[in-house]
Design a protein around this motif. Sequence first.
Motif, short mmCIF file in Angstrom:
data_model
loop_
_atom_site.label_atom_id
_atom_site.label_comp_id
_atom_site.label_asym_id
_atom_site.label_seq_id
_atom_site.Cartn_x
_atom_site.Cartn_y
_atom_site.Cartn_z
N UNK A 184 -9.72 -1.06 -4.09
CA UNK A 184 -9.65 -1.76 -2.80
C UNK A 184 -8.35 -1.42 -2.06
N UNK A 185 -7.26 -1.44 -2.77
CA UNK A 185 -5.96 -1.16 -2.16
C UNK A 185 -5.94 0.26 -1.60
N UNK A 186 -6.42 1.21 -2.38
CA UNK A 186 -6.41 2.60 -1.94
C UNK A 186 -7.35 2.82 -0.76
N UNK A 187 -8.40 2.04 -0.67
CA UNK A 187 -9.26 2.09 0.51
C UNK A 187 -8.49 1.68 1.75
N UNK A 188 -7.65 0.66 1.61
CA UNK A 188 -6.79 0.23 2.71
C UNK A 188 -5.82 1.35 3.10
N UNK A 189 -5.25 2.02 2.10
CA UNK A 189 -4.33 3.11 2.38
C UNK A 189 -5.03 4.25 3.13
N UNK A 190 -6.24 4.56 2.72
CA UNK A 190 -6.98 5.65 3.36
C UNK A 190 -7.30 5.31 4.80
N UNK A 191 -7.81 4.10 5.04
CA UNK A 191 -8.17 3.74 6.42
C UNK A 191 -6.95 3.60 7.31
N UNK A 192 -5.79 3.35 6.72
CA UNK A 192 -4.55 3.25 7.50
C UNK A 192 -3.75 4.55 7.51
N UNK A 193 -4.30 5.56 6.85
CA UNK A 193 -3.66 6.88 6.79
C UNK A 193 -2.28 6.83 6.15
N UNK A 194 -2.14 6.03 5.11
CA UNK A 194 -0.88 5.93 4.36
C UNK A 194 -0.98 6.85 3.15
N UNK A 195 -0.08 7.83 3.10
CA UNK A 195 -0.14 8.82 2.02
C UNK A 195 1.15 8.92 1.21
N UNK A 196 2.22 8.35 1.70
CA UNK A 196 3.51 8.45 1.04
C UNK A 196 3.58 7.54 -0.18
N UNK A 197 3.98 8.10 -1.32
CA UNK A 197 4.07 7.36 -2.59
C UNK A 197 4.98 6.14 -2.48
N UNK A 198 6.13 6.30 -1.86
CA UNK A 198 7.08 5.21 -1.75
C UNK A 198 6.53 4.08 -0.89
N UNK A 199 5.88 4.42 0.20
CA UNK A 199 5.28 3.41 1.07
C UNK A 199 4.19 2.65 0.32
N UNK A 200 3.33 3.36 -0.40
CA UNK A 200 2.27 2.72 -1.19
C UNK A 200 2.87 1.77 -2.22
N UNK A 201 3.91 2.23 -2.92
CA UNK A 201 4.57 1.42 -3.93
C UNK A 201 5.07 0.11 -3.33
N UNK A 202 5.74 0.19 -2.20
CA UNK A 202 6.32 -1.01 -1.59
C UNK A 202 5.24 -1.96 -1.05
N UNK A 203 4.15 -1.44 -0.55
CA UNK A 203 3.05 -2.32 -0.13
C UNK A 203 2.48 -3.08 -1.33
N UNK A 204 2.25 -2.37 -2.43
CA UNK A 204 1.70 -3.01 -3.63
C UNK A 204 2.71 -4.00 -4.20
N UNK A 205 3.96 -3.60 -4.28
CA UNK A 205 5.00 -4.48 -4.80
C UNK A 205 5.09 -5.78 -4.00
N UNK A 206 5.00 -5.68 -2.69
CA UNK A 206 5.09 -6.87 -1.84
C UNK A 206 3.87 -7.77 -1.98
N UNK A 207 2.74 -7.23 -2.41
CA UNK A 207 1.50 -8.00 -2.48
C UNK A 207 1.29 -8.71 -3.82
N UNK A 208 2.04 -8.34 -4.83
CA UNK A 208 1.81 -8.89 -6.17
C UNK A 208 2.66 -10.14 -6.40
N UNK A 209 2.03 -11.15 -7.01
CA UNK A 209 2.70 -12.43 -7.28
C UNK A 209 3.84 -12.24 -8.28
N UNK A 210 4.79 -13.15 -8.22
CA UNK A 210 5.98 -13.05 -9.06
C UNK A 210 5.65 -13.13 -10.56
#
Length: 145
Positions: free
Chosen positions: A38-64
């Motif tokens: 699901x997350x990678x589907x969001x990345x594809x539709x938003x044209x996000x390809x950078x590893x660091x950007x993906x990492x920070x999006x996932x990091x920000x979305x995960x509970x403590x």
Amino acid sequence: MPDNDNPDANNGRQLQVSRVSIKIPPFWRKNVGLWFTQVESQFITSNITNETTKFHYVLAAIESEILDEVSDFVINPPATEVYTKFKQKLIEQFSDSEARKIKKLFTELELGDKRPSTLLREMKQLAGSQLTDEFLRSLFLQRMP
């Protein structure tokens, strides 16, 4: 070297970088692999390809509570392939081992209130490629009332 702030240097056009906003679904501990789909589907539709950007999006979305279990990685992320390695770490941390899946298939999975098709799908997910279709079919029929 072009001056991005000077419209004349860009033939009258100013270069802009747009910020992309995506909504990552809540972390799904039960099926981390499907959550990443699901997350990678969001990345594809938003044209996000950078590893660091993906990492920070996932990091920000995960509970403590989840991050606490992988804090060693979060505090000291690798210099390369940070998203890919973080994804692998989360899948390893929260996915059942093959042995656990087989045990669950044989001892814990029951029809209960489920439809037979739902039970069969769950059995196939747990079995993966470990069991033949014929053996799985036999096991499925044993669970039918």
